[in-house]
Design a protein around this motif. Sequence first.
Motif, mmCIF file in Angstrom:
data_model
loop_
_atom_site.group_PDB
_atom_site.id
_atom_site.type_symbol
_atom_site.label_atom_id
_atom_site.label_comp_id
_atom_site.label_asym_id
_atom_site.label_seq_id
_atom_site.Cartn_x
_atom_site.Cartn_y
_atom_site.Cartn_z
ATOM 1 N N LEU A 76 -8.346 2.201 -3.662
ATOM 2 C CA LEU A 76 -7.837 0.831 -3.712
ATOM 3 C C LEU A 76 -7.741 0.297 -2.285
ATOM 4 O O LEU A 76 -7.034 0.855 -1.458
ATOM 5 C CB LEU A 76 -6.466 0.816 -4.389
ATOM 6 C CG LEU A 76 -6.391 1.468 -5.765
ATOM 7 C CD1 LEU A 76 -4.970 1.454 -6.289
ATOM 8 C CD2 LEU A 76 -7.321 0.775 -6.735
ATOM 9 N N SER A 133 -6.684 2.956 2.724
ATOM 10 C CA SER A 133 -6.787 2.758 1.287
ATOM 11 C C SER A 133 -5.828 3.689 0.541
ATOM 12 O O SER A 133 -5.277 4.625 1.092
ATOM 13 C CB SER A 133 -8.222 3.007 0.828
ATOM 14 O OG SER A 133 -8.586 4.325 1.105
ATOM 15 N N TYR A 145 -2.623 -2.663 -10.096
ATOM 16 C CA TYR A 145 -3.719 -1.989 -10.774
ATOM 17 C C TYR A 145 -3.170 -1.110 -11.886
ATOM 18 O O TYR A 145 -2.046 -0.631 -11.806
ATOM 19 C CB TYR A 145 -4.504 -1.094 -9.793
ATOM 20 C CG TYR A 145 -5.063 -1.839 -8.601
ATOM 21 C CD1 TYR A 145 -6.309 -2.425 -8.661
ATOM 22 C CD2 TYR A 145 -4.336 -1.943 -7.425
ATOM 23 C CE1 TYR A 145 -6.836 -3.102 -7.580
ATOM 24 C CE2 TYR A 145 -4.845 -2.630 -6.330
ATOM 25 C CZ TYR A 145 -6.094 -3.203 -6.417
ATOM 26 O OH TYR A 145 -6.596 -3.875 -5.345
#
Length: 157
Positions: free
Chosen positions: A120, A92, A126
């Motif tokens: 994430l 991540s 994002y």
Amino acid sequence: MEVILKEDVNKLGHRGDVVKVADGYGRNYLLPGKLAIEATAANKAVIEQMKGSAIRKSAKEKTEAEGLSTQLNEIELVFERKVGEHEHLFGSVTSGDIAHQLEEKGFKIDRRKISLEEPLKTIGEYHVPVKLHREVTSHIKVTVKGDQPEAETVAAE
């Protein structure tokens, strides 16, 4: 235990506030991290003088944070991670990763100021909020890409 905050602490208080905290939280986190000092009579007298300078310091920090915010709003970070099924990442992207890449670009921002609810874990774009000051929040565009070179070469042909 009563402590006087030397820095703003999320969900606890602002610089200069006298707050009551659990003994362990004060001894093990706030005091060693230089986020607070113990609230003794002498320290309370000193804190009154510090409040005046804290107001001036806060105003200066706010103007600096606003300048930094305009620079950060234009930054886009790109991370490549190995991808499994359904575009789920094996590794991540965390606030520490974002802070590290910002530092490489010349911005020294503490990872704790990056307000990432959870790491994430999927491919996508994002907008990650960065709290630079209690009144100034910037947003950084973060793009997470998959690391699949063979899929890209097949698509390119």
